[in-house]
Design a protein around this motif. Sequence first.
Motif, PDB file in Angstrom:
ATOM      1  N   ASN A 199       0.824  -1.216   0.000  1.00  0.00           N
ATOM      2  CA  ASN A 199       0.000   0.000   0.000  1.00  0.00           C
ATOM      3  C   ASN A 199       0.856   1.262   0.000  1.00  0.00           C
ATOM      4  O   ASN A 199       0.535   2.245  -0.679  1.00  0.00           O
ATOM      5  CB  ASN A 199      -0.943   0.004   1.204  1.00  0.00           C
ATOM      6  CG  ASN A 199      -2.057  -1.017   1.074  1.00  0.00           C
ATOM      7  OD1 ASN A 199      -2.460  -1.368  -0.033  1.00  0.00           O
ATOM      8  ND2 ASN A 199      -2.565  -1.506   2.200  1.00  0.00           N
ATOM      9  N   SER A 200       1.959   1.241   0.758  1.00  0.00           N
ATOM     10  CA  SER A 200       2.842   2.404   0.809  1.00  0.00           C
ATOM     11  C   SER A 200       3.461   2.683  -0.559  1.00  0.00           C
ATOM     12  O   SER A 200       3.587   3.846  -0.968  1.00  0.00           O
ATOM     13  CB  SER A 200       3.949   2.190   1.841  1.00  0.00           C
ATOM     14  OG  SER A 200       3.426   2.106   3.144  1.00  0.00           O
ATOM     15  N   GLU A 207       0.784   4.162  -2.843  1.00  0.00           N
ATOM     16  CA  GLU A 207       0.543   5.562  -2.487  1.00  0.00           C
ATOM     17  C   GLU A 207       1.678   6.448  -2.997  1.00  0.00           C
ATOM     18  O   GLU A 207       1.434   7.561  -3.491  1.00  0.00           O
ATOM     19  CB  GLU A 207       0.399   5.705  -0.974  1.00  0.00           C
ATOM     20  CG  GLU A 207      -0.891   5.111  -0.421  1.00  0.00           C
ATOM     21  CD  GLU A 207      -0.924   5.117   1.094  1.00  0.00           C
ATOM     22  OE1 GLU A 207       0.052   5.611   1.707  1.00  0.00           O
ATOM     23  OE2 GLU A 207      -1.910   4.629   1.680  1.00  0.00           O
ATOM     24  N   SER A 220       1.440   9.464  -5.848  1.00  0.00           N
ATOM     25  CA  SER A 220       1.762  10.830  -5.427  1.00  0.00           C
ATOM     26  C   SER A 220       2.764  11.513  -6.351  1.00  0.00           C
ATOM     27  O   SER A 220       2.966  12.729  -6.262  1.00  0.00           O
ATOM     28  CB  SER A 220       2.333  10.821  -4.002  1.00  0.00           C
ATOM     29  OG  SER A 220       3.664  10.313  -3.985  1.00  0.00           O
TER      30      SER A 220
END
Length: 265
Positions: A108-109, A112, A116
């Motif tokens: 998930n990191s 993300e 971004s």
Amino acid sequence: MMVNAVRISLAALAFTACAALAQDNSAQTESAASQTPEQTIKAQLDKITGGAPLGPVRPSVIDGLYSVQVIGGPSLMVTADGQHAIMGDAYEVTAEGLVPVQDPYLINSRKEFVSSLEENDTINFTPSDGTKHVAYVFTDVDCGYCRRLHSQMHEYRERGEKMPGYNDLGIEIRYLAYPRAGANSPSAAKLESAWCAAEPAKALDKLKNLEEIAPASCDAPIEQQFLKGGELGVTGTPSILLPDGRLFVGYLPPEKLLQSIEQGE
């Protein structure tokens, strides 16, 4: 403005960890009651890493253990009391054998992080016939396998045969900065010059081919990407990050990368 990278030798860390974690058990027991496991683990790791930056301490995929990434070093699984640590990947035992466990937090990191990114954050090499897939590559200009990967952007020869490059297979390569020697190193300065050049792709191409470019400075994301890469599990270059959160540390030839991408679709 930039910070020095701390490169951790895995063997040295393992040896030091065994010695340090074995000391002051009584003092640790007394203080543990007033600390969360996350605080206890961080305090213990700070003793043995010489102040190396750490990623967040969080529950791991194995019940009872906590995960933490040493930035620029190994990923650790640590007991709640901070007295024992394991280095290496976790595996699930299945009927087909051992299967690496994907850490949902890291997946998930990474997703993300990719979502971004803005246009100027990466230096892109785009297929002329259109992009079918995207791969983000943490790179260093002073890295042999990084230069090898770049030399295979287009058709190349392998054992006398013509082979399709990444762009030929529809894979757009978007470079991210990861100067292995640290954010204050000559390699970082070269990467900054490429990011700040009027034509970043041409500048980076020259550096990959061991040519010099004019020094340049701007608000380039070299340090941020170096630190973020360490948080996301990058321990060397090249490291290939896919939009779905999978990370491959090391070089993959074009057709192997395409196979890996398609297997996850």
